[in-house]
Enzyme design. Structure first.
Site, PDB file in Angstrom:
ATOM      1  N   LEU A  56      61.336 -13.308  91.583  1.00  0.00           N
ATOM      2  CA  LEU A  56      62.065 -13.210  90.263  1.00  0.00           C
ATOM      3  C   LEU A  56      63.323 -12.437  91.815  1.00  0.00           C
ATOM      4  O   LEU A  56      64.127 -12.606  91.371  1.00  0.00           O
ATOM      5  CB  LEU A  56      61.695 -11.361  90.254  1.00  0.00           C
TER       6      LEU A  56
ATOM      7  N   VAL B 234      60.023  -9.837  94.552  1.00  0.00           N
ATOM      8  CA  VAL B 234      59.932  -8.966  93.277  1.00  0.00           C
ATOM      9  C   VAL B 234      58.895 -10.331  92.776  1.00  0.00           C
ATOM     10  O   VAL B 234      59.757 -11.119  92.478  1.00  0.00           O
ATOM     11  CB  VAL B 234      61.462  -8.083  92.817  1.00  0.00           C
TER      12      VAL B 234
ATOM     13  N   ASP C  84      73.155   3.028  97.594  1.00  0.00           N
ATOM     14  CA  ASP C  84      73.130   1.383  97.760  1.00  0.00           C
ATOM     15  C   ASP C  84      73.875   0.693  96.481  1.00  0.00           C
ATOM     16  O   ASP C  84      72.743  -0.148  95.483  1.00  0.00           O
ATOM     17  CB  ASP C  84      71.752   0.630  97.381  1.00  0.00           C
TER      18      ASP C  84
ATOM     19  N   GLN D 247      64.180 -10.717  96.363  1.00  0.00           N
ATOM     20  CA  GLN D 247      64.181 -11.177  97.474  1.00  0.00           C
ATOM     21  C   GLN D 247      65.002 -10.372  97.861  1.00  0.00           C
ATOM     22  O   GLN D 247      66.130 -10.373  97.653  1.00  0.00           O
ATOM     23  CB  GLN D 247      64.024 -12.309  98.791  1.00  0.00           C
ATOM     24  N   GLY D 248      64.245  -8.558  98.432  1.00  0.00           N
ATOM     25  CA  GLY D 248      64.853  -7.404  98.252  1.00  0.00           C
ATOM     26  C   GLY D 248      65.187  -8.198 100.143  1.00  0.00           C
ATOM     27  O   GLY D 248      64.571  -8.392 100.901  1.00  0.00           O
TER      28      GLY D 248
END
Length: 708
Positions: free
Chosen positions: A496, A504, A615, A498-499
């Site tokens: 879903l 994810v 954030d 990328q952090g």
């Protein structure tokens, strides 16, 4: 008699002449009158079926030895005597009336021209209702009975139900709606079904652009069909180029679909095609995981790797209970041998496939489609159709002698045969070299095990030392193997996003619940800290505008967080997309703003812990199916205790553009930090521009909106 009188007499006679092809609003067609198409092929008139005295208005072929009716108006409401009439009513509708002027059938239009409607029987056999300027406002082709004529278009809308339904007569003497009807299936992939009331009776298999791949018999007139799907559930079918002007498809009262044409030299109807053509064509004849072959005796057998559920019934020819696996699949079980696929050739593919349009053959088998999906029981690929996969049971398969498709059936490893992966056997000569080799191998595995233990110890120290384990007692723990299965081994197509601290993935748990799974970096100490911080913070928060943490996984070096799944992903996917942003009207944008405010108010004031998010940005606002916002990603959040209003950090983390100056420069953060970030986010929602957006006169979005 004068010439004027003769002319008047001829004009009056013409009004009721059997050769008329249209009727004006003042005309009435009584029981003994008719309309004939200009080419003389079709006639509209009252008729009685064989062995019946009831009267119906219908269209049938003109000048044939035996009547062949192709359309009936009042099929469910006959006239009981010869006093009926067919006319255009005062409101402009076509109507069938009995002798007492009771309406038995109507075209039932609400918006028609009241004084200028006109009926016409076209050369195609289509009865149309026209306005004074020739516009068709109703046609019999949109309301078929039991026959499909050339140039007729059938339309099916999956979401709104069946539209152009072709339904059989109840019996040869009763044209009322019978048990059987034609329709397309529940998939967006075109596939023809014959239904027996609400039960499936026959299935053609999918359309590949040239033919139905589930029909084995010779079908010489496929070129006459033009079938299209928009991929979203709307299917159109046109019988466009018939072998003869007098040809049709007709479904009989017994449920058989015929394609036939009139052979004038033989003076009889010739059958080109019929379905079902044998016992195996009857839907689900051999039950689940059973396969039918009309050339065999008995005709049913279980697919490879399966056996009859009820052997006694099976042996006496009752195959309805179907078959069950002889050996269970081991997909998703750690350490088990990989399941495989067995190729079945010349097959009619099973019903209810998952259609993956535009997928090539290799992708069909691998990635997210079947190989790594434990719920996938079979797949097939056909040029012109694409990839088809099946989850769970397989039903209505046949083995053909010609044509057909290769069907790949998922079986346990032991059922496939001797197709094990290549084993490397290392032979070592007896001597001094043997001990050295063994020592090297032992040292390698010892070091590998110690490294893994150290990684696990690091995480356990955090769980059991730095933080108290009792803080996480109410948070469910997931097994890593279950999450592997849920995400198809973390396939790229399930990703879903990328952090900063991990990817994810979308997953589906055993109970069918869709979830979002964040898999944090397995090697980064910083990732472990973020993981623990998020578990500590969000596991203790409950609010409709905060994303819900469902559980976590701590196994070996793996650290995963399991969240509720947000089908519309994040806010930035809508705000900054040229097409999707139009979905966010002002009312939706206001609701999103209000929801974020409620979530922040809860974090800062109403929760038992005062939380500073640190954030807040568009990509961390997730949207549910109704576009309701939920604040997510608490990896950098901080908990304030007691009367604490401000904190300091030597590690400034977050997203530039959303950070207030005192935090970005000096590391000081407070509630005001989140309020500043919310202000930037508010500007993005209103303007639809990113905070990093630039133009010639300003350095960013804040500069753009600041007063000059």
């Amino acid at each position: 008699m004068s010439s004027l009188s003769i002319f008047y007499f001829l004009l009056l006679s013409l009004r009721f002449c059997d050769a008329l092809d249209s009727t004006a609003t003042t005309n009435i067609i009584n029981d003994q009158e008719s309309i004939i198409s200009n080419n003389g092929t079709y006639k509209l008139a009252f008729f009685s079926p064989q062995n019946s005295t009831s009267r119906y208005v219908g269209i049938y072929y003109n000048n044939l030895p035996a009547m062949q009716v192709i359309w009936v108006a009042n099929r469910n409401n006959p006239v009981t005597d010869s006093s009926g009439s067919f006319e255009i009513s005062k409101d402009g509708n076509l109507q069938v009336l009995n002798g007492q002027k009771r309406i038995l059938w109507s075209s039932n239009l609400t918006l028609v021209a009241t004084n200028s409607s006109k009926a016409k029987l076209l050369d195609s056999g289509n009865l149309v209702l026209l306005t004074s300027n020739g516009t068709i406002i109703w046609q019999s082709f949109d309301h078929p009975s039991d026959t499909i004529l050339p140039q007729m278009t059938l339309i099916h809308h999956r979401d709104t139900g069946r539209d152009s339904v072709v339904r059989s007569w109840k019996s040869p003497s009763d044209p009322s709606a019978g048990r059987f009807f034609l329709d397309f299936g529940p998939s967006a992939l075109p596939e023809l079904f014959i239904w027996d009331n609400d039960r499936r009776y026959f299935r053609s298999g999918p359309w590949n652009g040239n033919m139905f791949i589930g029909v084995q018999v010779n079908f010489p007139d496929y070129q006459s069909l033009n079938i299209q799907s928009d991929g979203q559930g709307t299917i159109t079918a046109v019988y466009s180029h018939p072998v003869s002007p007098m040809s049709n498809y007709q479904i009989s009262y017994q449920g058989t679909l015929f394609q036939q044409y009139w052979d004038d030299s033989k003076r009889e109807w010739e059958i080109l095609f019929q379905a079902p053509s044998n016992e195996c064509d009857v839907y689900g004849k051999c039950g689940e995981f059973g396969s039918c072959n009309s050339r065999n005796s008995p005709i049913c057998k279980c697919l490879k790797g399966f056996m009859p559920k009820n052997k006694e019934e099976w042996n006496i020819g009752n195959w309805s209970s179907g078959c069950t696996r002889t050996k269970q699949l081991l997909c998703g079980i750690e350490g088990a041998k990989e399941d495989g696929f067995f190729r079945l050739q010349k097959m009619k593919v099973p019903a209810d496939n998952n259609w993956l349009q535009g997928t090539d053959q290799d992708t069909c088998r691998s990635q997210c489609q079947c190989l790594t999906n434990c719920s996938c029981s079979a797949y097939a690929f056909e040029t012109g159709v694409g990839c088809m996969t099946w989850n769970g049971k397989l039903i209505d398969t046949q083995e053909f002698s010609a044509s057909g498709v290769d069907l790949y059936l998922r079986l346990a490893h032991s059922e496939i045969g001797n197709h094990n992966k290549v084993k490397i056997i290392v032979g070592v000569t007896v001597g001094s070299g043997t001990g050295t080799l063994v020592a090297i191998v032992l040292v390698y595995f010892y070091c590998r095990r110690k490294a893994e233990q150290e990684r696990n110890k690091t995480l356990l120290d955090i769980l059991e030392g730095t933080q108290n384990l009792d803080k996480f007692e109410e948070l469910p723990l997931f097994k890593f193997g279950k999450l592997v299965v849920a995400t198809n081994n973390f396939q790229e197509c399930n990703k879903l996003g990328q952090g900063g601290f991990g990817a994810v993935y979308k997953g589906t748990l055993e109970n069918g619940l869709e979830v979002a799974i964040k898999r944090l970096s397995g090697t980064s100490r910083q990732g472990v800290e973020e993981f623990m911080n998020e578990v500590l913070v969000i596991s203790r928060l409950q609010h409709r505008n905060l994303v819900k943490l469902l559980g976590c996984c701590v196994e070996r070096q793996e650290r995963l967080l399991v969240y509720e799944y947000m089908p519309n992903k994040s806010l930035d996917a809508f705000l900054f997309d040229p097409e999707k942003k139009s979905i966010l009207d002002w009312k939706k944008r206001f609701n999103i703003i209000e929801g974020i405010c409620r979530g922040l108010l809860y974090l800062h004031r109403d929760s038992r812990l005062k939380i500073i998010h640190r954030d807040l940005k568009a990509s961390n606002i997730l949207l549910d199916q109704n576009l309701n916002p939920k604040i997510s990603d608490f990896g950098m959040a901080r908990i304030f205790g007691g009367d604490q209003n401000q904190g300091d950090t030597t590690r400034v983390a977050g997203t530039y553009g959303y950070m207030p100056p005192e935090y970005a420069i000096e590391g000081r953060f407070s509630e005001k930090s989140d309020v500043f970030s919310f202000g930037v986010l508010l500007l993005e929602i209103i303007t639809g521009k990113r905070t990093q957006w630039y133009d010639e006169e300003s350095s960013n979005l804040l500069g753009y909106v600041s007063p000059s």
